[in-house]
Design a protein around this motif. Structure first.
Motif, PDB file in Angstrom:
ATOM      1  N   GLY A  91      28.371 -33.497   2.922  1.00  0.00           N
ATOM      2  CA  GLY A  91      29.517 -32.830   2.311  1.00  0.00           C
ATOM      3  C   GLY A  91      29.762 -31.440   2.864  1.00  0.00           C
ATOM      4  O   GLY A  91      30.329 -30.590   2.180  1.00  0.00           O
ATOM      5  N   LYS A  92      29.365 -31.191   4.117  1.00  0.00           N
ATOM      6  CA  LYS A  92      29.475 -29.857   4.703  1.00  0.00           C
ATOM      7  C   LYS A  92      30.610 -29.741   5.723  1.00  0.00           C
ATOM      8  O   LYS A  92      30.720 -28.730   6.406  1.00  0.00           O
ATOM      9  N   LEU A  93      31.436 -30.758   5.853  1.00  0.00           N
ATOM     10  CA  LEU A  93      32.530 -30.689   6.820  1.00  0.00           C
ATOM     11  C   LEU A  93      33.565 -29.659   6.382  1.00  0.00           C
ATOM     12  O   LEU A  93      33.963 -29.616   5.217  1.00  0.00           O
ATOM     13  N   GLY A  94      33.995 -28.836   7.315  1.00  0.00           N
ATOM     14  CA  GLY A  94      35.062 -27.887   7.047  1.00  0.00           C
ATOM     15  C   GLY A  94      36.396 -28.424   7.506  1.00  0.00           C
ATOM     16  O   GLY A  94      36.485 -29.461   8.168  1.00  0.00           O
ATOM     17  N   MET A  95      37.472 -27.700   7.160  1.00  0.00           N
ATOM     18  CA  MET A  95      38.803 -28.144   7.557  1.00  0.00           C
ATOM     19  C   MET A  95      38.936 -28.219   9.080  1.00  0.00           C
ATOM     20  O   MET A  95      39.565 -29.117   9.622  1.00  0.00           O
ATOM     21  N   ALA A  96      38.327 -27.253   9.772  1.00  0.00           N
ATOM     22  CA  ALA A  96      38.451 -27.232  11.231  1.00  0.00           C
ATOM     23  C   ALA A  96      37.802 -28.446  11.873  1.00  0.00           C
ATOM     24  O   ALA A  96      38.170 -28.839  12.984  1.00  0.00           O
ATOM     25  N   ASP A  97      36.827 -29.064  11.176  1.00  0.00           N
ATOM     26  CA  ASP A  97      36.140 -30.234  11.723  1.00  0.00           C
ATOM     27  C   ASP A  97      37.009 -31.487  11.687  1.00  0.00           C
ATOM     28  O   ASP A  97      36.690 -32.475  12.341  1.00  0.00           O
ATOM     29  N   MET A  98      38.099 -31.461  10.893  1.00  0.00           N
ATOM     30  CA  MET A  98      38.875 -32.684  10.684  1.00  0.00           C
ATOM     31  C   MET A  98      40.342 -32.544  11.054  1.00  0.00           C
ATOM     32  O   MET A  98      41.144 -33.416  10.732  1.00  0.00           O
ATOM     33  N   GLN A  99      40.705 -31.473  11.742  1.00  0.00           N
ATOM     34  CA  GLN A  99      42.102 -31.261  12.083  1.00  0.00           C
ATOM     35  C   GLN A  99      42.320 -31.331  13.591  1.00  0.00           C
ATOM     36  O   GLN A  99      41.451 -30.933  14.376  1.00  0.00           O
ATOM     37  N   GLY A 100      43.476 -31.840  13.993  1.00  0.00           N
ATOM     38  CA  GLY A 100      43.868 -31.793  15.389  1.00  0.00           C
ATOM     39  C   GLY A 100      43.514 -33.003  16.223  1.00  0.00           C
ATOM     40  O   GLY A 100      43.660 -32.965  17.443  1.00  0.00           O
ATOM     41  N   GLY A 101      43.062 -34.103  15.616  1.00  0.00           N
ATOM     42  CA  GLY A 101      42.703 -35.278  16.389  1.00  0.00           C
ATOM     43  C   GLY A 101      43.909 -35.904  17.075  1.00  0.00           C
ATOM     44  O   GLY A 101      45.031 -35.846  16.571  1.00  0.00           O
ATOM     45  N   THR A 102      43.678 -36.517  18.246  1.00  0.00           N
ATOM     46  CA  THR A 102      44.761 -37.171  18.979  1.00  0.00           C
ATOM     47  C   THR A 102      44.610 -38.691  19.027  1.00  0.00           C
ATOM     48  O   THR A 102      45.571 -39.400  19.324  1.00  0.00           O
ATOM     49  N   PHE A 103      43.420 -39.202  18.751  1.00  0.00           N
ATOM     50  CA  PHE A 103      43.139 -40.648  18.768  1.00  0.00           C
ATOM     51  C   PHE A 103      41.892 -40.870  17.912  1.00  0.00           C
ATOM     52  O   PHE A 103      41.032 -39.997  17.818  1.00  0.00           O
ATOM     53  N   THR A 104      41.807 -42.043  17.278  1.00  0.00           N
ATOM     54  CA  THR A 104      40.701 -42.313  16.358  1.00  0.00           C
ATOM     55  C   THR A 104      39.965 -43.591  16.744  1.00  0.00           C
ATOM     56  O   THR A 104      40.583 -44.557  17.203  1.00  0.00           O
ATOM     57  N   ILE A 105      38.647 -43.581  16.541  1.00  0.00           N
ATOM     58  CA  ILE A 105      37.812 -44.775  16.712  1.00  0.00           C
ATOM     59  C   ILE A 105      37.177 -45.092  15.362  1.00  0.00           C
ATOM     60  O   ILE A 105      36.579 -44.220  14.721  1.00  0.00           O
ATOM     61  N   SER A 106      37.318 -46.331  14.924  1.00  0.00           N
ATOM     62  CA  SER A 106      36.740 -46.771  13.659  1.00  0.00           C
ATOM     63  C   SER A 106      35.762 -47.909  13.925  1.00  0.00           C
ATOM     64  O   SER A 106      36.121 -48.891  14.577  1.00  0.00           O
ATOM     65  N   ASN A 107      34.537 -47.770  13.439  1.00  0.00           N
ATOM     66  CA  ASN A 107      33.498 -48.768  13.711  1.00  0.00           C
ATOM     67  C   ASN A 107      33.154 -49.539  12.438  1.00  0.00           C
ATOM     68  O   ASN A 107      32.228 -49.198  11.713  1.00  0.00           O
TER      69      ASN A 107
END
Length: 510
Positions: A414-430
């Protein structure tokens, strides 16, 4: 000693703000963490708390001025907020505990700023109650935003004397959460007023469009005039219902009509349960993170022309490579050699050839990203989060594995910050880690592509005229057909397949 007051970091890509209003004037006494000034950006309003207790010595910038991150706002003369009490005479009795409490000013714990575009949070679980003794940095309460959960630590050691917000209340940055009397043996105020104060706060916060006397933010006023709208047509998300630029953008995108509301998920009447079934049911409050996941996924389906194409990949070459070098790799780099490093690297190679899959639509424009920030979907007990591996196209497989490991640990803790989750251009889901054999992933808007990995399963396949058993994986690419053509999507997936079935291509950049 004077303590400087400076403009805090306001979030990703936000470099300046406007002074909305000062809550104090020079010469006023201030307490530590007491709100001093309100800053306004085009996304959110932020209250700047006092970094120390004392007297506001001076104000450098006035209301309406534009300042940059780190700019000096003013200064506090520490220790001058209140004169020290006269020493007790020797013949007088020692001060009572209540007198001691009065001399130790309670410390207010307020809602911290959660990052760009995050204007409110929901109070989750309280880990303390009124009367509990706490140490500095002990967790007091968990706040839930639409992006992540955030724990609020105690700034001092002492006793909790007031809890101002009940679980489930909606709060904004700067709102009071609780008060702590510093030191040991502090007297405790009656909790009833706090509970009473918290009770009316919840309905008020849940009001969809409260009326406000606050004028729109300057940037919002300019956009309202450009669009020919009135402030009454836009629901404000700023302090005291102030309309911000982001609110106007959202309103324009929705058409500012009754239609968007009608298109929202319909409220389906709940079938009544029999009395014997009701006692076996459990109603649990949906977290803001889960609400946001639900809304974003449904919005992606409603907005994008989403289509999925499939292929399969023979995983034996990658598995053989891992088996041969995993011990040497871990010894040298300090991280295990997994599959995600290969997949991420294969994706970045394919994105260079098919840039449309790495682009996004903005109105009538297409924005092509000349970088690859790859989101890696991580399942946690609180819901799905997508931390970002930034500039993955410039990283080695070892660097990618290290970064994915770090982000995964932060997500689970639960330590993710906003900067860790913003600005992605493509996603991989496993989904394969949970045993999924095949699925159609949903786009992570506004991205135009998402790759779904699945379970590796041995299957009979025809190779060179013979049937052989190989470890196979189905791959699924969901894409936005408004920007990505079918040929481009199929080619992208074939390039990923080729890189994985011949890993030397990744090393040779082919």
């Amino acid at each position: 000693m004077a303590t400087e007051i400076r403009v805090p970091t306001l979030g990703e890509s936000v470099t300046e703000a406007t002074i909305a209003q000062w809550f104090k004037k020079p010469g006023d006494a201030v307490s530590a963490d007491e709100p001093l000034v309100e800053l306004e950006t085009d996304k959110v309003t932020v209250e700047v708390p006092a970094p120390a207790a004392g007297t506001l010595e001076n104000i450098v910038v006035k209301e309406g001025d534009t300042v940059e991150v780190g700019a000096l706002l003013g200064a506090i003369l520490e220790g001058a907020a209140a004169a020290a009490p006269a020493p007790a005479k020797k013949e007088e009795a020692a001060p009572s505990s209540s007198d001691a409490l009065k001399s130790a000013e309670p410390v207010s714990v307020v809602v911290p700023s959660a990052g760009e575009s995050v204007t409110e949070a929901e109070v989750g679980e309280w880990f303390v109650k009124v009367g509990d003794a706490v140490k500095a940095d002990d967790t007091l309460v968990e706040l839930e935003t639409d992006k992540a959960a955030q724990e609020v630590p105690s700034p001092v050691a002492g006793t909790v004397i007031e809890i101002a917000q009940a679980t489930g209340s909606t709060v904004e940055p700067g709102n009071l959460l609780c008060k702590i009397a510093p030191g040991e043996g502090a007297a405790v105020s009656t909790p009833a007023p706090a509970a009473a104060a918290a009770a009316p706060a919840q309905p008020a916060a849940s009001s969809p469009a409260p009326s406000t006397s606050m004028p729109p933010a300057p940037s919002a006023s300019k956009m309202l005039a450009e669009k020919g709208l009135s402030p009454d047509q836009v629901a404000g998300s700023g302090k005291r219902g102030q309309v911000l630029k982001g609110d106007v953008i959202a309103a324009v995108a929705s058409g500012i009509s009754a239609a968007p509301a009608a298109q929202a998920a319909p409220v389906v009447a709940r079938a009544p349960s029999s009395p014997e079934d009701e006692v076996r049911e459990e109603r649990v409050r949906m977290t803001k993170l889960r609400q946001t996941i639900a809304r974003r996924l449904k919005d992606a389906q409603n907005t994008a022309a989403m289509l999925t194409t499939y292929n399969e990949v023979d995983m034996k070459p990658v598995m053989d490579l891992r088996k041969q070098y995993k011990d040497i790799f871990e010894k040298k780099h300090g991280v295990k050699l997994g599959f995600m490093g290969f997949f991420t690297k294969a994706v970045t190679h394919a994105l260079k050839e098919i840039p449309a899959v790495n682009a996004e639509i903005d109105g009538t424009d297409i924005i092509y990203k000349n970088y690859a920030h790859i989101g890696v979907a991580v399942g946690t007990d609180k819901g799905l989060v997508v931390p970002i591996v930034r500039d993955a196209d410039q990283m080695s497989i070892a660097e990618i594995e290290k970064e994915i490991g770090n982000l995964g640990r932060k997500a689970r803790d639960g330590k993710l910050g906003m900067a860790d989750m913003q600005g992605g251009t493509f996603t991989i889901s496993n989904g394969g880690v949970y045993g999924s054999l095949m699925s159609s992933p949903i786009l992570n808007a506004p991205q135009s592509g998402i790759l779904g990995m699945h379970k590796i399963q041995e299957r009979p396949v025809a190779m060179n005229g013979q049937v052989v058993i190989r470890p196979m994986m189905y791959l699924a690419l969901s894409y936005d057909h408004r920007i990505v053509d079918g040929k481009e999507a199929v080619t992208f997936l074939v390039r990923v397949k080729e890189s994985l079935e011949d890993p030397q291509r990744l090393v040779l950049d082919l």
